[in-house]
Design an enzyme around this catalytic site. Sequence first.
Site, PDB file in Angstrom:
ATOM      1  N   CYS A 120      17.951 -15.155 -20.653  1.00 57.50           N
ATOM      2  CA  CYS A 120      17.730 -15.870 -21.919  1.00 57.50           C
ATOM      3  C   CYS A 120      18.181 -15.071 -23.145  1.00 57.50           C
ATOM      4  CB  CYS A 120      16.258 -16.244 -22.065  1.00 57.50           C
ATOM      5  SG  CYS A 120      15.161 -14.853 -22.448  1.00 57.50           S
ATOM      6  N   ARG A 171       8.832   7.967 -15.141  1.00 56.42           N
ATOM      7  CA  ARG A 171       8.245   7.714 -13.822  1.00 56.42           C
ATOM      8  C   ARG A 171       9.307   7.234 -12.836  1.00 56.42           C
ATOM      9  NH1 ARG A 171       2.853   4.543 -13.144  1.00 56.42           N
ATOM     10  NH2 ARG A 171       2.817   5.897 -11.320  1.00 56.42           N
ATOM     11  N   GLN A 214      -0.866  -0.211  -3.968  1.00 58.06           N
ATOM     12  CA  GLN A 214      -1.091  -0.206  -5.405  1.00 58.06           C
ATOM     13  C   GLN A 214      -0.020   0.625  -6.116  1.00 58.06           C
ATOM     14  OE1 GLN A 214      -5.644   0.142  -6.226  1.00 58.06           O
ATOM     15  NE2 GLN A 214      -5.289   1.153  -4.260  1.00 58.06           N
ATOM     16  N   ASN A 215       0.791   1.331  -5.329  1.00 53.10           N
ATOM     17  CA  ASN A 215       1.811   2.218  -5.896  1.00 53.10           C
ATOM     18  C   ASN A 215       3.043   1.426  -6.315  1.00 53.10           C
ATOM     19  OD1 ASN A 215       0.055   4.276  -5.243  1.00 53.10           O
ATOM     20  ND2 ASN A 215       1.070   4.729  -3.299  1.00 53.10           N
ATOM     21  N   SER A 259      -9.053   5.829  -4.825  1.00 54.44           N
ATOM     22  CA  SER A 259     -10.370   6.261  -5.292  1.00 54.44           C
ATOM     23  C   SER A 259     -11.429   5.180  -5.199  1.00 54.44           C
ATOM     24  CB  SER A 259     -10.272   6.738  -6.748  1.00 54.44           C
ATOM     25  OG  SER A 259      -9.893   5.663  -7.587  1.00 54.44           O
ATOM     26  N   LEU A 261      -8.424  12.052   0.568  1.00 50.10           N
ATOM     27  CA  LEU A 261      -8.622  13.472   0.307  1.00 50.10           C
ATOM     28  C   LEU A 261     -10.106  13.797   0.245  1.00 50.10           C
ATOM     29  CD1 LEU A 261      -6.912  16.013  -0.152  1.00 50.10           C
ATOM     30  CD2 LEU A 261      -7.038  15.567  -2.615  1.00 50.10           C
ATOM     31  N   ALA A 270      -3.189  13.476   2.969  1.00 48.70           N
ATOM     32  CA  ALA A 270      -2.662  12.283   3.644  1.00 48.70           C
ATOM     33  C   ALA A 270      -1.625  12.636   4.696  1.00 48.70           C
ATOM     34  CB  ALA A 270      -2.067  11.323   2.610  1.00 48.70           C
ATOM     35  N   CYS A 291      17.520  -9.842 -22.116  1.00 53.81           N
ATOM     36  CA  CYS A 291      17.295 -10.440 -20.805  1.00 53.81           C
ATOM     37  C   CYS A 291      18.590 -11.067 -20.302  1.00 53.81           C
ATOM     38  CB  CYS A 291      16.204 -11.499 -20.911  1.00 53.81           C
ATOM     39  SG  CYS A 291      16.055 -12.568 -19.458  1.00 53.81           S
ATOM     40  N   HIS A 321       1.005  -4.206  -7.482  1.00 52.64           N
ATOM     41  CA  HIS A 321       1.133  -3.799  -8.883  1.00 52.64           C
ATOM     42  C   HIS A 321       2.590  -3.743  -9.343  1.00 52.64           C
ATOM     43  CE1 HIS A 321      -3.088  -1.750  -8.718  1.00 52.64           C
ATOM     44  NE2 HIS A 321      -3.152  -3.058  -8.868  1.00 52.64           N
TER      45      HIS A 321
END
Length: 232
Positions: A138, A58, A90-91, A176, A201, A218, A135, A108
Site C-alpha cells: 500500500c 536483535r 515464544q521466541n 519462566s 534452568l 537446556a 509497505c 510471538h
Amino acid sequence: MGQGNIVILTGAGISAESGLGTFRDEDGLWARHAIEDVATPEGFARDPGLVHAFYNARRAQAAAATPNPAHAALARLEAGYPGEVLIITQNIDDLHKRAGSRNVLHMHGTLAGALCHACDHRWTAPPEMTAEAPCPACSAAATRPDVVWFGEIPYGAEVIDAALATASTFVSIGTSGQVYPAAAYAQHCHRLGAHTVELNLEPSRGARDFNERAYGPASEVVPAWVDRLLGA
C-alpha cells in the site's frame, strides 16, 4: 509414558546458550531499554526509530547465532517419535527451524517478518528496517516488525488450543512461566490429564503443575530427556 501427541512450549531459555539473551539478563539487549519503550504498540507509536533500531540489533544477533544441542534434540525428537510433535515457541528467532524442526508455531511472530500496520500486509524483513520504509502493498510508511508485543494477541490461538486439548504430553522448556497466555498452558494440560514436563534452568513460577521436572542448562537436560523418550 505411552505414545500420543507431544506439545512443546519453548521460551528464551532454550536460545540463551546460543548467545541470545533473555529478559532477565543483566547485560543483555533488553537491559538497555525499558520493555514499554521497545516492545509495546505505545512505544512504537512514540519512537518507531528506536524500536526499529532495537529489532535490527536483535535480528543481526539472531542471524549470527547457531542452534545448540537443545534445538537439535527437539528436531531429532520430531524425526524419531511415532506421534505428532508440535513446538510452540515464544521466541522470535529461527533456531528451531535451522536445527531441522518443521512443525513450529511462532506465537510471538519472528524477526524474519515485516508487517504493515496500515494494511496488515506481511513480507520478509530486510536486515535493516526503518520507520520510513514503504509497505510493498500500500506504500504507507507503516512498516513494523512482525512480532507480538505486550498488550497484543499472540498468533495461532486456535491451533494452540486444539493442540493443547489433544496433547498426551506437554513440555515446557526454558520459560519462566510469567507471560500469559503461555504461562497457563501447563496447568491447562495437567487438568486435562496430560503428562506435564518442565525442563528449565530453575523451577518456574508454575513448577507445581508438572509431573516431571529436570533442571539445568537446556543443552544438557533437553537432549537427556529426548534420549529417554526415544530409548536412545
